[in-house]
Design a protein around this motif. Structure first.
Motif, PDB file in Angstrom:
ATOM      1  N   ILE A  12       0.839  -1.196   0.000  1.00  0.00           N
ATOM      2  CA  ILE A  12       0.000   0.000   0.000  1.00  0.00           C
ATOM      3  C   ILE A  12       0.877   1.250   0.000  1.00  0.00           C
ATOM      4  O   ILE A  12       0.623   2.203  -0.741  1.00  0.00           O
ATOM      5  CB  ILE A  12      -0.976  -0.011   1.199  1.00  0.00           C
ATOM      6  CG1 ILE A  12      -1.994  -1.138   1.015  1.00  0.00           C
ATOM      7  CG2 ILE A  12      -1.675   1.337   1.333  1.00  0.00           C
ATOM      8  CD1 ILE A  12      -2.899  -1.344   2.198  1.00  0.00           C
ATOM      9  N   LYS A  13       1.937   1.247   0.811  1.00  0.00           N
ATOM     10  CA  LYS A  13       2.841   2.398   0.858  1.00  0.00           C
ATOM     11  C   LYS A  13       3.570   2.568  -0.479  1.00  0.00           C
ATOM     12  O   LYS A  13       3.737   3.684  -0.961  1.00  0.00           O
ATOM     13  CB  LYS A  13       3.844   2.248   1.996  1.00  0.00           C
ATOM     14  CG  LYS A  13       3.242   2.483   3.351  1.00  0.00           C
ATOM     15  CD  LYS A  13       4.289   2.426   4.440  1.00  0.00           C
ATOM     16  CE  LYS A  13       3.665   2.678   5.794  1.00  0.00           C
ATOM     17  NZ  LYS A  13       4.663   2.686   6.865  1.00  0.00           N
ATOM     18  N   ALA A  14       3.982   1.456  -1.077  1.00  0.00           N
ATOM     19  CA  ALA A  14       4.671   1.533  -2.363  1.00  0.00           C
ATOM     20  C   ALA A  14       3.732   2.066  -3.440  1.00  0.00           C
ATOM     21  O   ALA A  14       4.122   2.901  -4.265  1.00  0.00           O
ATOM     22  CB  ALA A  14       5.211   0.165  -2.754  1.00  0.00           C
ATOM     23  N   THR A  15       2.495   1.596  -3.434  1.00  0.00           N
ATOM     24  CA  THR A  15       1.505   2.065  -4.401  1.00  0.00           C
ATOM     25  C   THR A  15       1.222   3.542  -4.191  1.00  0.00           C
ATOM     26  O   THR A  15       1.131   4.309  -5.157  1.00  0.00           O
ATOM     27  CB  THR A  15       0.212   1.245  -4.283  1.00  0.00           C
ATOM     28  OG1 THR A  15       0.511  -0.132  -4.462  1.00  0.00           O
ATOM     29  CG2 THR A  15      -0.808   1.682  -5.321  1.00  0.00           C
ATOM     30  N   LYS A  16       1.081   3.951  -2.945  1.00  0.00           N
ATOM     31  CA  LYS A  16       0.839   5.355  -2.635  1.00  0.00           C
ATOM     32  C   LYS A  16       2.006   6.211  -3.120  1.00  0.00           C
ATOM     33  O   LYS A  16       1.801   7.273  -3.717  1.00  0.00           O
ATOM     34  CB  LYS A  16       0.634   5.545  -1.132  1.00  0.00           C
ATOM     35  CG  LYS A  16       0.368   6.977  -0.745  1.00  0.00           C
ATOM     36  CD  LYS A  16       0.222   7.151   0.751  1.00  0.00           C
ATOM     37  CE  LYS A  16       0.083   8.614   1.093  1.00  0.00           C
ATOM     38  NZ  LYS A  16       0.115   8.860   2.522  1.00  0.00           N
ATOM     39  N   THR A  17       3.223   5.741  -2.918  1.00  0.00           N
ATOM     40  CA  THR A  17       4.400   6.475  -3.359  1.00  0.00           C
ATOM     41  C   THR A  17       4.415   6.602  -4.886  1.00  0.00           C
ATOM     42  O   THR A  17       4.709   7.670  -5.429  1.00  0.00           O
ATOM     43  CB  THR A  17       5.683   5.767  -2.891  1.00  0.00           C
ATOM     44  OG1 THR A  17       5.641   5.646  -1.466  1.00  0.00           O
ATOM     45  CG2 THR A  17       6.919   6.536  -3.287  1.00  0.00           C
ATOM     46  N   GLN A  18       4.070   5.531  -5.584  1.00  0.00           N
ATOM     47  CA  GLN A  18       4.040   5.569  -7.041  1.00  0.00           C
ATOM     48  C   GLN A  18       2.957   6.518  -7.559  1.00  0.00           C
ATOM     49  O   GLN A  18       3.179   7.265  -8.515  1.00  0.00           O
ATOM     50  CB  GLN A  18       3.808   4.165  -7.607  1.00  0.00           C
ATOM     51  CG  GLN A  18       4.999   3.248  -7.439  1.00  0.00           C
ATOM     52  CD  GLN A  18       4.702   1.829  -7.907  1.00  0.00           C
ATOM     53  OE1 GLN A  18       3.541   1.480  -8.123  1.00  0.00           O
ATOM     54  NE2 GLN A  18       5.743   1.031  -8.048  1.00  0.00           N
ATOM     55  N   VAL A  19       1.795   6.498  -6.934  1.00  0.00           N
ATOM     56  CA  VAL A  19       0.705   7.383  -7.350  1.00  0.00           C
ATOM     57  C   VAL A  19       1.081   8.833  -7.114  1.00  0.00           C
ATOM     58  O   VAL A  19       0.865   9.698  -7.976  1.00  0.00           O
ATOM     59  CB  VAL A  19      -0.614   7.012  -6.628  1.00  0.00           C
ATOM     60  CG1 VAL A  19      -1.677   8.077  -6.845  1.00  0.00           C
ATOM     61  CG2 VAL A  19      -1.102   5.653  -7.084  1.00  0.00           C
ATOM     62  N   VAL A  20       1.664   9.124  -5.974  1.00  0.00           N
ATOM     63  CA  VAL A  20       2.056  10.501  -5.663  1.00  0.00           C
ATOM     64  C   VAL A  20       3.121  10.979  -6.644  1.00  0.00           C
ATOM     65  O   VAL A  20       3.051  12.101  -7.158  1.00  0.00           O
ATOM     66  CB  VAL A  20       2.550  10.610  -4.206  1.00  0.00           C
ATOM     67  CG1 VAL A  20       3.227  11.948  -3.951  1.00  0.00           C
ATOM     68  CG2 VAL A  20       1.381  10.420  -3.246  1.00  0.00           C
ATOM     69  N   SER A  21       4.105  10.131  -6.940  1.00  0.00           N
ATOM     70  CA  SER A  21       5.146  10.546  -7.889  1.00  0.00           C
ATOM     71  C   SER A  21       4.566  10.715  -9.292  1.00  0.00           C
ATOM     72  O   SER A  21       4.983  11.593 -10.043  1.00  0.00           O
ATOM     73  CB  SER A  21       6.302   9.550  -7.900  1.00  0.00           C
ATOM     74  OG  SER A  21       5.893   8.307  -8.427  1.00  0.00           O
ATOM     75  N   PHE A  22       3.602   9.890  -9.667  1.00  0.00           N
ATOM     76  CA  PHE A  22       2.951  10.029 -10.966  1.00  0.00           C
ATOM     77  C   PHE A  22       2.189  11.339 -11.042  1.00  0.00           C
ATOM     78  O   PHE A  22       2.225  12.031 -12.061  1.00  0.00           O
ATOM     79  CB  PHE A  22       2.001   8.851 -11.209  1.00  0.00           C
ATOM     80  CG  PHE A  22       1.199   8.976 -12.472  1.00  0.00           C
ATOM     81  CD1 PHE A  22       1.785   8.740 -13.700  1.00  0.00           C
ATOM     82  CD2 PHE A  22      -0.142   9.331 -12.431  1.00  0.00           C
ATOM     83  CE1 PHE A  22       1.048   8.856 -14.868  1.00  0.00           C
ATOM     84  CE2 PHE A  22      -0.878   9.449 -13.587  1.00  0.00           C
ATOM     85  CZ  PHE A  22      -0.279   9.215 -14.807  1.00  0.00           C
ATOM     86  N   LEU A  23       1.479  11.709  -9.997  1.00  0.00           N
ATOM     87  CA  LEU A  23       0.706  12.950 -10.002  1.00  0.00           C
ATOM     88  C   LEU A  23       1.596  14.184 -10.005  1.00  0.00           C
ATOM     89  O   LEU A  23       1.213  15.225 -10.534  1.00  0.00           O
ATOM     90  CB  LEU A  23      -0.250  12.977  -8.811  1.00  0.00           C
ATOM     91  CG  LEU A  23      -1.393  11.957  -8.863  1.00  0.00           C
ATOM     92  CD1 LEU A  23      -2.211  12.015  -7.583  1.00  0.00           C
ATOM     93  CD2 LEU A  23      -2.286  12.189 -10.073  1.00  0.00           C
ATOM     94  N   LYS A  24       2.785  14.076  -9.417  1.00  0.00           N
ATOM     95  CA  LYS A  24       3.707  15.208  -9.390  1.00  0.00           C
ATOM     96  C   LYS A  24       4.459  15.374 -10.711  1.00  0.00           C
ATOM     97  O   LYS A  24       4.940  16.444 -11.014  1.00  0.00           O
ATOM     98  CB  LYS A  24       4.705  15.051  -8.254  1.00  0.00           C
ATOM     99  CG  LYS A  24       4.103  15.300  -6.892  1.00  0.00           C
ATOM    100  CD  LYS A  24       5.163  15.207  -5.813  1.00  0.00           C
ATOM    101  CE  LYS A  24       4.572  15.472  -4.452  1.00  0.00           C
ATOM    102  NZ  LYS A  24       5.569  15.384  -3.383  1.00  0.00           N
TER     103      LYS A  24
END
Length: 66
Positions: free
Chosen positions: A5-17
């Motif tokens: 979940i943390k890895a997915t959250k990190t990937q989503v946040v980096s994608f949005l940025k």
């Protein structure tokens, strides 16, 4: 599970940025606008050129039908 979940959250946040895709969209919009301007100009000039050729044809042959 929590790590995923943390890895997915990190990937989503980096994608949005990431804004590299925004540049491509901006270029696509510019190309679309330039294309529309070219088409409108070609239509306007096409009519003007057609009228000019018709006038010349009638000057050369008054019975010419345009």
């Amino acid at each position: 599970m929590i790590a995923n979940i943390k890895a997915t959250k990190t990937q989503v946040v980096s994608f949005l940025k990431c804004d590299s895709g925004a540049t491509m969209v901006e270029y696509a919009l510019l190309v679309a606008v330039i294309g529309m301007v070219v088409v409108v100009g070609a239509i306007a000039l096409g009519d003007a050129i057609g009228v000019s050729f018709c006038d010349m044809a009638q000057d050369l042959d008054p019975t010419a039908v345009c």
